[in-house]
Design an enzyme around this catalytic site. Structure first.
Site, PDB file in Angstrom:
ATOM      1  N   CYS A  45     -30.760   0.925  -0.556  1.00 46.54           N
ATOM      2  CA  CYS A  45     -29.976  -0.181  -1.117  1.00 46.54           C
ATOM      3  C   CYS A  45     -30.860  -1.385  -1.414  1.00 46.54           C
ATOM      4  O   CYS A  45     -30.691  -2.036  -2.445  1.00 46.54           O
ATOM      5  CB  CYS A  45     -28.884  -0.642  -0.148  1.00 46.54           C
ATOM      6  SG  CYS A  45     -28.021   0.663   0.706  1.00 46.54           S
ATOM      7  N   ASP A  46     -31.763  -1.707  -0.504  1.00 41.66           N
ATOM      8  CA  ASP A  46     -32.425  -3.012  -0.576  1.00 41.66           C
ATOM      9  C   ASP A  46     -33.930  -2.973  -0.824  1.00 41.66           C
ATOM     10  O   ASP A  46     -34.545  -4.023  -1.018  1.00 41.66           O
ATOM     11  CB  ASP A  46     -32.144  -3.793   0.721  1.00 41.66           C
ATOM     12  CG  ASP A  46     -30.649  -4.048   0.896  1.00 41.66           C
ATOM     13  OD1 ASP A  46     -29.975  -4.258  -0.128  1.00 41.66           O
ATOM     14  OD2 ASP A  46     -30.160  -4.010   2.032  1.00 41.66           O
TER      15      ASP A  46
ATOM     16  N   CYS B 192     -30.824  -0.417   5.185  1.00 43.69           N
ATOM     17  CA  CYS B 192     -30.726   0.588   4.114  1.00 43.69           C
ATOM     18  C   CYS B 192     -31.816   0.374   3.068  1.00 43.69           C
ATOM     19  O   CYS B 192     -31.704  -0.512   2.216  1.00 43.69           O
ATOM     20  CB  CYS B 192     -29.340   0.535   3.477  1.00 43.69           C
ATOM     21  SG  CYS B 192     -29.157   1.685   2.102  1.00 43.69           S
TER      22      CYS B 192
END
Ligand code: NAP
Length: 332
Positions: free
Chosen positions: A146-147, A143
Site C-alpha cells: 500500500c505505502d 503494508c
C-alpha cells in the site's frame, strides 16, 4: 415491534453483515441491490484497516488516488443508497446452532437473520510504541504494497523476522534506496527461501538482536514526518540512531475471528476456512469474506471482490431456501 425505513422488523433480517471494511461494504452494496436490505454491524471502528491509511493509490477507479477514510465513506454511502443500513456497534455473541441465525450486540440486543456475512477483517500487529501510534499513516505503516511507493529513493526500516517481514523488505527494495531489516533475535523465523531472498538482496541491510525503542520524527504545522528510529542491541544494550523516512512494522496479522471460535472452522492462525472458490463456511447460511479468511492477498480490492462473492452466495442460498420452502408448502 419497531419497523425500520425498509419496513422490516428491526430484529430480523435476511442478511446481517458483521464488519465494515471493503469486504463488508461491498457485500452490503451487492445484497442491498438484490433488495435484501442488509444490516451492517460496523463495529466501533467502522471502515476497517483503510481508516488508518492515508492515501490509497492502488484501488482501481481513482486515477489520482483517494484517502483511505474517504474511500470507505463513499463505499458506505453507495451501499446506503440502495437500502443497506449501518449499526455502529460490535457484535459480542453469535449463535449459529439453529435457524434463524442469531447475533447479539454489545448492548445485549439480539437480532435474527437467514444469512450472516462475516467480514470482520484482520488487524496488523503493532510493536506497541507510543511513537508508532503517533506517526501511523505519516511514515509508519504495516503494508508495503500500500505505502511503499511513497518512499521512492528513501531509506526505510522494516521490523520483524517472519515471512511477512522478508516479503515486505524485498518488496520495498523496488522503491527505497535502502531497506534496514531489524529483528529482535539472532535467528529468523521466516522460511529458508524467503530469508535467502532477503539476505541476497544488496539493498537490504540486516540488523539482528535489536529492538526499536522509539520512532523519531518531526511535527511542524500539524505535518508529521518520520526521520529515524532509536534502536537497542539486546545483547550489548548499546543504543544507536538509524535514519529513515518510512517505518514498516511487519510482525504479523491477527484475523478478527475470536467471536467465531469453536463455531466456524478456522486454521491454526485463526483465519476462517471457506470452501474453494466460494465464501461458504462450514455452517449453512454463514459466509465469510475479506481478510478474516484471506492471509495471502490482503488487499482492499481483493477484499471487496470477495465481499461481492459473499453477497452473491448469500442471495443464491436464500433463493434456493425460499424455493425449497415453497415446494414443502405446496405439498402440504
Ligand atoms: P510470524 O511468522 O508470526 O512472525 C512474526 C515475526 O515478528 C517474528 O519473527 C517475531 O519475532 C516478530 N515479532 C513479533 N512480535 C514482535 C514485537 N513485539 N517486536 C518485534 N518483533 C516481533 O508472522 P508472519 O511473518 O506474518 O507470518 C505469518 C504466517 O503467514 C506464517 O505462517 C508465514 O509463513 C505466512 N506468510 C507466508 C508468506 C508467503 O509465503 N509468501 C508471506 C507472509 C506470511 P520472534 O521470531 O522473535 O518471535
Amino acid at each position: 415491534m419497531e419497523n425500520t425505513k425498509n419496513g422490516q422488523e428491526n430484529n430480523h433480517r435476511k442478511v446481517i453483515i458483521i464488519g465494515s471494511g471493503p469486504a463488508g461494504l461491498t457485500a452490503a452494496l451487492y445484497s442491498a441491490r438484490a433488495s435484501l436490505q442488509p444490516l451492517v454491524f460496523e463495529g466501533v471502528q467502522p471502515g476497517g484497516q483503510l481508516m488508518i491509511t492515508t492515501e490509497v493509490e492502488n484501488y482501481p477507479g481513482f486515477e489520482h488516488g483517494i484517502q483511505g477514510p474517504e474511500l470507505m465513506d463513499v463505499m458506505r454511502k453507495q451501499a446506503h443508497r440502495f437500502g443497506a443500513e449501518s449499526v455502529y456497534k460490535n457484535i459480542d455473541k453469535v449463535d449459529f446452532s439453529s435457524s434463524p441465525l442469531k447475533v447479539t450486540d454489545e448492548e445485549g440486543r439480539q437480532y435474527t437473520c437467514d444469512t450472516v456475512i462475516v467480514s470482520t477483517g484482520a488487524s496488523a500487529k503493532w510493536i506497541g510504541l507510543e511513537t508508532e501510534k503517533k506517526f501511523m499513516g505519516y511514515g509508519v505503516s504495516s503494508c508495503a504494497t500500500c505505502d511503499g511507493f511513497f518512499f521512492r529513493g528513501m531509506k526505510v526500516i522494516v521490523v520483524g523476522g517472519g515471512d511477512t517481514a522478508m516479503e515486505e523488505a524485498s518488496y520495498l527494495t523496488r522503491h527505497a534506496s535502502e531497506v534496514i531489516l531489524i529483528h529482535r533475535r539472532d535467528e529468523f523465523r521466516a522460511s529458508k527461501i524467503m530469508q535467502e531472498r532477503a539476505k541476497g538482496n544488496p539493498k537490504i541491510r540486516i540488523i539482528m538482536d535489536t529492538v526499536v525503542e522509539e520512532i523519531l520524527g518531526t511535527e511542524e504545522d500539524g505535518r508529521k514526518t518520520v526521520t529515524g528510529a532509536r534502536v537497542r542491541n539486546v545483547k550489548t544494550n548499546e543504543e544507536t540512531t538509524l535514519e529513515c523516512s518510512g517505518f514498516f512494522t511487519a510482525i504479523g496479522h491477527e484475523p478478527n475471528s475470536k467471536l467465531f471460535k469453536g463455531i466456524l472452522d478456522m486454521d491454526e492462525n485463526g483465519y476462517l476456512i471457506t470452501q474453494p472458490s466460494s465464501s461458504k463456511t462450514n455452517i449453512e447460511g454463514v459466509f465469510a469474506c475479506g481478510d478474516v479468511q484471506d492471509n495471502y492477498y490482503r488487499q482492499a480490492v481483493t477484499a471487496a471482490g470477495s465481499g461481492c462473492m459473499a453477497a452473491i452466495d448469500a442471495e443464491r442460498y436464500l433463493e434456493t431456501k425460499e424455493y425449497e420452502e415453497s415446494l414443502v408448502k405446496a405439498k402440504a
